[in-house]
Structures are given as structure tokens and as C-alpha cells.
Scaffold this active site. Structure first.
Site, short mmCIF file in Angstrom:
data_model
loop_
_atom_site.label_atom_id
_atom_site.label_comp_id
_atom_site.label_asym_id
_atom_site.label_seq_id
_atom_site.Cartn_x
_atom_site.Cartn_y
_atom_site.Cartn_z
CG ASP A 249 -2.05 -1.03 0.93
OD1 ASP A 249 -1.81 -2.22 1.21
OD2 ASP A 249 -3.10 -0.64 0.41
O1 MRU Z 1 -7.60 -3.19 2.79
P1 MRU Z 1 -7.32 -3.57 1.37
O2 MRU Z 1 -8.04 -4.79 0.94
O3 MRU Z 1 -7.49 -2.40 0.45
O4 MRU Z 1 -5.76 -3.92 1.38
C1 MRU Z 1 -5.17 -4.36 0.18
C2 MRU Z 1 -3.74 -4.69 0.33
O5 MRU Z 1 -3.16 -4.59 1.39
C3 MRU Z 1 -3.01 -5.05 -0.93
O6 MRU Z 1 -1.98 -5.96 -0.66
C4 MRU Z 1 -2.40 -3.78 -1.55
O7 MRU Z 1 -3.34 -2.76 -1.61
C5 MRU Z 1 -1.87 -4.05 -2.91
S1 MRU Z 1 -3.13 -4.38 -4.09
C6 MRU Z 1 -2.35 -4.58 -5.57
#
Ligand code: MRU
Length: 354
Positions: A249
Site C-alpha cells: 500500500d
Molecule cells: O484493505 P485492502 O483490501 O485495500 O488492502 C489491500 C492490500 O493490502 C493489498 O496488498 C495492496 O493494496 C496491494 S493491491 C495490488
């Protein structure tokens, strides 16, 4: 491959991920407020997907005659509205940097167009729309490059023709415009007959692994097995896992990486078992303005995500819960960061990425 975001003839649709895998249901996003709600409630989630949805929702409003009529022929007013919309969209979720970066770039372009006397109001709207729509294809191309670099690198490190990968959370077509990042590496391995097996974790409490990744892997006929989050150490001990590949993220300048809660503990376990640990991250997820993981804002989500599954209470009603949605994996646990430019050690980011 499933599509999480569809933009056609100025209409925007999302696949409501809250209903997966039981129902495959698309819904309309008619404006910026709809997009904010969809991101905040996690109907659409995943760092690249939320950024693309945010920017496309601005494009939907730009092309809505009724909404845009008060700004007609006033490029400065349009710029100011677009700035406000982008500021608002960035409040939807705090940890992923992609939404901030994409919104800033859109505002930057709007500023340039608004101050160019050769650009009409209509041309400004058209160029901003074209820019937003192009993000979909750019993201797919980026993910394919990440997938191919990662697959090649992991095979060569393992010195094997075919490898087994563990992944966490959902980083596939649902979390991006298509193909995926960490899941893109698995996809590239599979497409080149180089994947022995993929393991995915359940990813409590929101279950992106069991609800979304397992569904994507099955839909695309990729050989795979689901495990609970507390089975990772046993998996490393009892089965052959050649590498862990997760998404991100926010990757900061020293390589520290925020990703879905549980990533850090997998990295610790991988180190103990000598399993290489890779982060698949497009450049749009790298934030060189922050020097260490301590500076990354970590979203905390409602206790009910822990206390309930599918709306059914599974705990004592009054138990206190702590529900951080992300954790930070320190750079020393990361073998490599897989980007669309290649694979870098965390300490190479400062020199290779600017
Ligand atoms: O809370 P989320 O489902 O949005 O978290 C998603 C993640 O942590 C993913 O690993 C990250 O955003 C990468 S998606 C290509």
C-alpha cells in the site's frame, strides 16, 4: 480475468467486492460521493484500484452535463472544484499512497490546462477524461511488467523451472485494473508453466484471501490452496515454498513497506525459514517523500470486522477489539521489491527510483 472497474461511454461501474464470492454484482458510480463511499466501505479495495476509481469518478462528473453546467466555460472554477473533489477523495482511506499520487497528478494536469489559453473549456474536460481513462490500461501494462520481472527473478533465485509461492491478501484483478501485482507474478509464472502451486492466506479479519484471492485463483484455474493465517509457520516447515510475494500500500524511501495486516508476521516467519520475501509494487505505490515506515499512517477499522463474519456475531458482544488494517514490514526482512522497472533490493530504491 474479472474486471473490478469498468468505464464505458462515460459510465462507471464497479464490482461490489463486499458480495464476493457469493454474488457477482456490478453497481453504478455516478459521482465522486459514490466513489468515496465505495472506497471507504471497501466495495472496491486494493491500492491501485481505489486510486483509479477515484480519478475515474472525477471524469464521470466532468462529463455529467447537469453537474458541470455551473462551471461552463470557466476553467478556473473547474480547477478549483476538481481540487476540492480530489482532497475529499483522498480522505476515504489513509494508508495506500496511490490515491494521493494519482489525484495530485490529475490536479497538476488540470492546472496546466486551465492556465493554457490555447485550451478551451471543452478541450480541458476531454483531456482530463482521456487522462483518467488511460490509467486503466497503464495499470494493466504495469502489472504485466511486474509479473514478468518477478516470475523471472524468483525462478532464477530458486534455480528451478517451476516454483511454489505463498501470497497474502488480494492483489489480483480485483485490487487493480487487471492482472494484479503479487498475483500478477503468480499469473506470469502460471502462464509460462513455471508455477508448481500457489498458497493464499485467509487474511483475517476482512478475508480478502479466502473471499477474493481464492476465488480469482479458482476462476483462472491456477493450482492453489487456501490456508488460515495461523498456518504459515507450519506451511514453511512442512511444505516447499520457494518465495513469498505480497503487494504493498506504501513503500517508503528506505524500503519499509505497509501492506495488509499480517504481512509483517509472514515476513518474520519467512526469514526464520530462509524463504525469500518479495514485495510487488508499482512505482505509483512508492512514496519517496517518507524516509521510514514509522511515518506511514495506518488505518484502523471498526471492531465489527473482527466480531462478525458475514454479518453474524462470532464473539462476545462487548469484547474490545484492536483492528489495524495494515502493518509495516521493515526493509531488512524484504529480499526484493518487484516494480515495472525491475527487481530492487530495498536499499537500492533511493538510487534507482526518483
Ligand atoms: O484493505 P485492502 O483490501 O485495500 O488492502 C489491500 C492490500 O493490502 C493489498 O496488498 C495492496 O493494496 C496491494 S493491491 C495490488
Amino acid at each position: 480475468m474479472v474486471e473490478s472497474i469498468i468505464f464505458s461511454k462515460n459510465k462507471l461501474k464497479i464490482l461490489n467486492q463486499l458480495k464476493l464470492p457469493l454474488q457477482v454484482e456490478y453497481e453504478d458510480i455516478n459521482n465522486v460521493t459514490d466513489a468515496w463511499n465505495a472506497i471507504h466501505s471497501m466495495k472496491v479495495r486494493g491500492a491501485p484500484a481505489i486510486a483509479i476509481l477515484a480519478v475515474l469518478s472525477v471524469a464521470v462528473e466532468l462529463n455529467d452535463r447537469q453537474l458541470i453546467s455551473p462551471f461552463n466555460d470557466n476553467k478556473e472554477l473547474l480547477l478549483s472544484r476538481l481540487r476540492d473533489q480530489c482532497t475529499y477523495l483522498c480522505t476515504s482511506r489513509p494508508t495506500a499512497v496511490n490515491i494521493d499520487k494519482e489525484c495530485k497528478q490529475l490536479v497538476q494536469l488540470a492546472l496546466k490546462l486551465s492556465t493554457d489559453s490555447n485550451v478551451s473549456f471543452e478541450a480541458m474536460v476531454n483531456q482530463l477524461t482521456e487522462y483518467s481513462v488511460n490509467l486503466l490500461q497503464i495499470d494493466i501494462n504495469t502489472n504485466k511488467a511486474i509479473g514478468d520481472f518477478g516470475a523471472k527473478h524468483i525462478k532464477s533465485l530458486a534455480n528451478k523451472e517451476s516454483v511454489t509461492i505463498l501470497t497474502h491478501c488480494n492483489t489480483g484483478s480485483l485490487a487493480t485494473a487487471g492482472y494484479g501485482t503479487a498475483l500478477g507474478v503468480i499469473r506470469s509464472l502460471h502462464l509460462t508453466n513455471s508455477l508448481t502451486h500457489a498458497y493464499c492466506t485467509e487474511t483475517r479479519p476482512y478475508n480478502q484471501g479466502s473471499r477474493l484471492t481464492a476465488w480469482e485463483l479458482l476462476t483462472d484455474k491456477i493450482p492453489s490452496t487456501l490456508i488460515c493465517d495461523n498456518m504459515v509457520a507450519a506451511l514453511f516447515k512442512n511444505k516447499t515454498v520457494d518465495a513469498v510475494v505480497v503487494g504493498a500500500d506504501r513503500v517508503v524511501a528506505n524500503g519499509d513497506t505497509a501492506n495488509k495486516i499480517g504481512t509483517y508476521q509472514i515476513a518474520v516467519l519467512a526469514k526464520y525459514h530462509s524463504v525469500p520475501f518479495f514485495v510487488a509494487s508499482p512505482l505509483s505505490t512508492i512514496d519517496m517523500s517518507k524516509q521510514s515506515g514509522n511515518e506511514i499512517p495506518i488505518e484502523e477499522r471498526p471492531a465489527d470486522e473482527i466480531k462478525k463474519i458475514g454479518g453474524i456475531q462470532i464473539t462476545a458482544a462487548d469484547i474490545k477489539c484492536w483492528n489495524p488494517s495494515f502493518d509495516v514490514t521493515p526493509n531488512e526482512l524484504i529480499t526484493g521489491i518487484i516494480t515495472e522497472l525491475g527487481v530492487f533490493a530495498p536499499n537500492e530504491l533511493k538510487t534507482k527510483i526518483n
